[in-house]
Design an enzyme around this catalytic site. Structure first.
Site, PDB file in Angstrom:
ATOM      1  N   MET A  37       0.850  -1.208   0.000  1.00 16.20           N
ATOM      2  CA  MET A  37       0.000   0.000   0.000  1.00 16.20           C
ATOM      3  C   MET A  37       0.873   1.241   0.000  1.00 16.20           C
ATOM      4  O   MET A  37       1.908   1.279   0.665  1.00 16.20           O
ATOM      5  CB  MET A  37      -0.880   0.030   1.248  1.00 16.20           C
ATOM      6  CG  MET A  37      -1.707  -1.214   1.460  1.00 16.20           C
ATOM      7  SD  MET A  37      -2.808  -0.999   2.854  1.00 16.20           S
ATOM      8  CE  MET A  37      -3.422  -2.674   3.050  1.00 16.20           C
ATOM      9  N   HIS A  66      -0.253  -8.231  -3.816  1.00 17.91           N
ATOM     10  CA  HIS A  66      -1.437  -7.412  -4.107  1.00 17.91           C
ATOM     11  C   HIS A  66      -1.042  -5.946  -3.990  1.00 17.91           C
ATOM     12  O   HIS A  66      -0.804  -5.451  -2.887  1.00 17.91           O
ATOM     13  CB  HIS A  66      -2.539  -7.779  -3.101  1.00 17.91           C
ATOM     14  CG  HIS A  66      -3.786  -6.966  -3.211  1.00 17.91           C
ATOM     15  ND1 HIS A  66      -4.734  -6.926  -2.199  1.00 17.91           N
ATOM     16  CD2 HIS A  66      -4.268  -6.162  -4.200  1.00 17.91           C
ATOM     17  CE1 HIS A  66      -5.735  -6.136  -2.563  1.00 17.91           C
ATOM     18  NE2 HIS A  66      -5.475  -5.653  -3.772  1.00 17.91           N
ATOM     19  N   MET A 137     -12.473  -7.651  -4.466  1.00 18.92           N
ATOM     20  CA  MET A 137     -12.340  -7.203  -3.076  1.00 18.92           C
ATOM     21  C   MET A 137     -13.693  -7.287  -2.376  1.00 18.92           C
ATOM     22  O   MET A 137     -14.706  -6.830  -2.910  1.00 18.92           O
ATOM     23  CB  MET A 137     -11.842  -5.755  -3.018  1.00 18.92           C
ATOM     24  CG  MET A 137     -10.422  -5.527  -3.502  1.00 18.92           C
ATOM     25  SD  MET A 137      -9.166  -6.436  -2.575  1.00 18.92           S
ATOM     26  CE  MET A 137      -9.425  -5.826  -0.901  1.00 18.92           C
ATOM     27  N   PHE A 143      -7.229  -1.846   4.781  1.00 17.33           N
ATOM     28  CA  PHE A 143      -7.081  -2.318   6.159  1.00 17.33           C
ATOM     29  C   PHE A 143      -7.571  -3.753   6.305  1.00 17.33           C
ATOM     30  O   PHE A 143      -8.531  -4.152   5.640  1.00 17.33           O
ATOM     31  CB  PHE A 143      -7.871  -1.417   7.121  1.00 17.33           C
ATOM     32  CG  PHE A 143      -7.384   0.007   7.085  1.00 17.33           C
ATOM     33  CD1 PHE A 143      -6.311   0.420   7.872  1.00 17.33           C
ATOM     34  CD2 PHE A 143      -7.965   0.919   6.210  1.00 17.33           C
ATOM     35  CE1 PHE A 143      -5.839   1.723   7.806  1.00 17.33           C
ATOM     36  CE2 PHE A 143      -7.494   2.232   6.136  1.00 17.33           C
ATOM     37  CZ  PHE A 143      -6.435   2.636   6.932  1.00 17.33           C
ATOM     38  N   ASP A 175     -10.846 -11.352  -1.371  1.00 19.84           N
ATOM     39  CA  ASP A 175      -9.958 -10.790  -0.340  1.00 19.84           C
ATOM     40  C   ASP A 175     -10.725  -9.781   0.512  1.00 19.84           C
ATOM     41  O   ASP A 175     -11.258  -8.806  -0.010  1.00 19.84           O
ATOM     42  CB  ASP A 175      -8.777 -10.099  -1.050  1.00 19.84           C
ATOM     43  CG  ASP A 175      -7.755  -9.474  -0.105  1.00 19.84           C
ATOM     44  OD1 ASP A 175      -7.830  -9.696   1.114  1.00 19.84           O
ATOM     45  OD2 ASP A 175      -6.867  -8.757  -0.612  1.00 19.84           O
ATOM     46  N   GLY A 176     -10.757 -10.062   1.821  1.00 22.18           N
ATOM     47  CA  GLY A 176     -11.393  -9.134   2.757  1.00 22.18           C
ATOM     48  C   GLY A 176     -12.489  -9.802   3.567  1.00 22.18           C
ATOM     49  O   GLY A 176     -13.505 -10.225   3.020  1.00 22.18           O
ATOM     50  N   GLY A 177     -12.256  -9.954   4.868  1.00 20.90           N
ATOM     51  CA  GLY A 177     -13.285 -10.494   5.754  1.00 20.90           C
ATOM     52  C   GLY A 177     -13.548 -11.982   5.575  1.00 20.90           C
ATOM     53  O   GLY A 177     -14.591 -12.495   5.986  1.00 20.90           O
ATOM     54  N   SER A 198      -6.731 -11.788   9.212  1.00 20.93           N
ATOM     55  CA  SER A 198      -6.978 -11.979  10.645  1.00 20.93           C
ATOM     56  C   SER A 198      -7.452 -13.388  10.972  1.00 20.93           C
ATOM     57  O   SER A 198      -7.132 -13.906  12.049  1.00 20.93           O
ATOM     58  CB  SER A 198      -7.955 -10.923  11.167  1.00 20.93           C
ATOM     59  OG  SER A 198      -8.808 -10.469  10.168  1.00 20.93           O
TER      60      SER A 198
END
Ligand code: DX5
Ligand code: ZN
Length: 223
Positions: A37, A66, A137, A143, A175-177, A198
């Site tokens: 990023m 990424h 995404m 984040f 990607d994400g959650g 996470s």
């Protein structure tokens, strides 16, 4: 179908000052997902090629980079050159996505393109052959630890339908959650490659978390 789904832990959720040990914890993964990023394309800053080169030298599994950066034409080839297995840039940031993808392939990387939640995927239909993977995404990029956006599932379903229609082998990444409770939806919608930050690094046993995600994705995956 042992390799019909891929689990790519994101080191954004790892301990940055213990990276070597953190990478060793995900040796059972297919790829390590490396989020770059630039504080311009997204409102957060991680690291650049110097750090990624060290990750490449240390990681037990290949790198899935990424790039959440502006001007990918200028910066993306360096990540392919340092040996990343795949390099994904954002469609919203690229001026000539197919030209950049060709360049990445020439260097020897898989070429990926990513779309933010507000970006539709129809414009990619005629470009499927130009990419090895497409990343949908399921959070606003920037984040880790955000909630999965189920409203992105129709985009995956459209891409899966189009890939099937064209006989394309393109990988569909999400990607994400992604967690044990959301991965089934993404697999059912057509994803075959799953990024989880996470859910893997936040687990007491990352190897067990990877195995659980893989089992759940395999159970729900449909090509
Ligand atoms: C977000 C990154 C993701 C992030 C995912 O901008 O691209 O790769 O690490 O983190 P989780 O899995 O925690 O949502
Ligand atoms: Zn990512």
């Amino acid at each position: 179908m042992p390799d019909s789904v891929r689990i790519n832990p994101s080191i954004l959720a790892a301990d940055f000052v213990n990276m070597q040990a953190e990478l060793a914890r995900i040796a059972a993964a297919d790829f390590v997902h490396v989020d770059v990023m630039d504080n311009h394309f997204v409102p957060n800053l991680t690291f650049g090629p110097q750090m990624v080169e060290r990750i490449q030298a240390t990681s037990p599994v290949p790198l899935d980079v990424h790039l959440m950066i502006s001007e990918p034409e200028r910066w993306a080839p360096a990540y392919a050159e340092l040996g990343a297995a795949s390099v994904t840039f954002h469609l919203e940031a690229a001026t000539e996505p197919l030209t950049l993808a060709r360049r990445l392939r020439e260097i020897g990387a898989r070429a990926g393109v990513a779309v933010k939640p507000a970006t539709s995927v129809e414009s990619l239909f005629d470009m499927l052959d130009g990419f090895d993977q497409i990343l949908v995404m399921t959070v606003e990029p920037g984040f880790g630890g955000q909630s999965f956006m189920a409203d992105q599932m129709p985009k995956l379903a459209l891409l899966r339908q189009e890939a099937r229609r064209r006989g394309s082998q393109v990988w569909l990444q999400v990607d994400g959650g992604i967690s044990e409770s959301t991965i089934a939806q993404a697999a059912e919608a057509g994803a075959d490659t799953f990024v989880a930050g996470s859910a893997v690094f936040g687990a007491a046993d990352p190897a067990q978390a990877i195995a659980a995600l893989r089992a759940e994705a395999s159970r729900h995956h449909r090509h």
